[in-house]
Design an enzyme around this catalytic site. Sequence first.
Site, PDB file in Angstrom:
ATOM      1  N   CYS A 189       3.240   5.997   0.934  1.00 50.19           N
ATOM      2  CA  CYS A 189       3.818   4.742   0.462  1.00 50.19           C
ATOM      3  C   CYS A 189       3.792   3.710   1.584  1.00 50.19           C
ATOM      4  O   CYS A 189       4.140   4.017   2.732  1.00 50.19           O
ATOM      5  CB  CYS A 189       5.246   4.963  -0.027  1.00 50.19           C
ATOM      6  SG  CYS A 189       6.139   3.441  -0.440  1.00 50.19           S
ATOM      7  N   ASP A 196       2.041  10.389  -1.162  1.00 49.31           N
ATOM      8  CA  ASP A 196       1.549  10.211  -2.527  1.00 49.31           C
ATOM      9  C   ASP A 196       0.346  11.127  -2.703  1.00 49.31           C
ATOM     10  O   ASP A 196      -0.674  10.959  -2.020  1.00 49.31           O
ATOM     11  CB  ASP A 196       1.126   8.757  -2.774  1.00 49.31           C
ATOM     12  CG  ASP A 196       2.302   7.790  -2.748  1.00 49.31           C
ATOM     13  OD1 ASP A 196       3.373   8.160  -3.263  1.00 49.31           O
ATOM     14  OD2 ASP A 196       2.137   6.675  -2.218  1.00 49.31           O
TER      15      ASP A 196
END
Length: 282
Positions: A189, A196
């Site tokens: 992120c 992620d």
Amino acid sequence: MNTPQESQLGKASAYIDQYDASLLFPIARATQREAMGIKDGALPFFGADLWTGFELSWLNPRGKPQLAIVHFTIPCETPNIIESKSFKLYLNSFNSTVFASADAVRDRLRADLSEATWRGSDRSGTIGVRLVLPDAFDQEPVHELDGLNLDRLDIECTHYQPAPELLRADQDEVHVNETLTSRLLKSNCLVTGQPDWGSVQIRYSGAPIDQAGLLAYIVSFRNHNEFHEPCAERIFIDIWQRCQPTKLAVHARYTRRGGLDINPFRTSWPQDLPANIRTARQ
């Protein structure tokens, strides 16, 4: 326009269970696109961001909770993305709100998200919203991305920030049509640094792309801080410039967090969007 640092990411947030469209937090695509050399109004690709919301609920006129899975299609031409935590907070605000019907919920979602994604532009448009009600949940497909699995290759990995120099294609070879996939896409992120996890499918026509170099390039995103959408666009631009295919499509499918997944799709030629499926990891 809002900046990522002004969002609710990484901050304590109140749980709001009454409908509130002001929770949506648009962020301009232009900043990260400009860093990649993409000029506003001259996109080198078509496509959309395909979102799935697994945690949508509201009350019917008798106060009984209703449930749905919701699929969103946000065209890549929209000037803004919606920061994902604000998207989750917005969807949660439906939880104790009465709506006359599922159609009313769908129409409200479409109106709010269309306004937010086009905010600040002299153009306007609508996004796609499709609700899947509980009696159709078991019809939702789960399917791995089609293609030759690059992860089978036993390669040495030394780059953990995007390294487009790893990409190469043999322009002297006969052109091919290939679909290649990997489950080793990971980025972080942009604001919180949280991981992620994703898979990626790359379809192309042109000189054969070196598969070991392509896999090492995908792995090189591992410590890179960027939102899902520009990650997919960066992959597209780097392959397009370094390997010079005649056609290229990139589809990134990210594991959902907080009931939402984000799946950007970019293509060099107009075509139908991918089916809104889930992979096993999602």
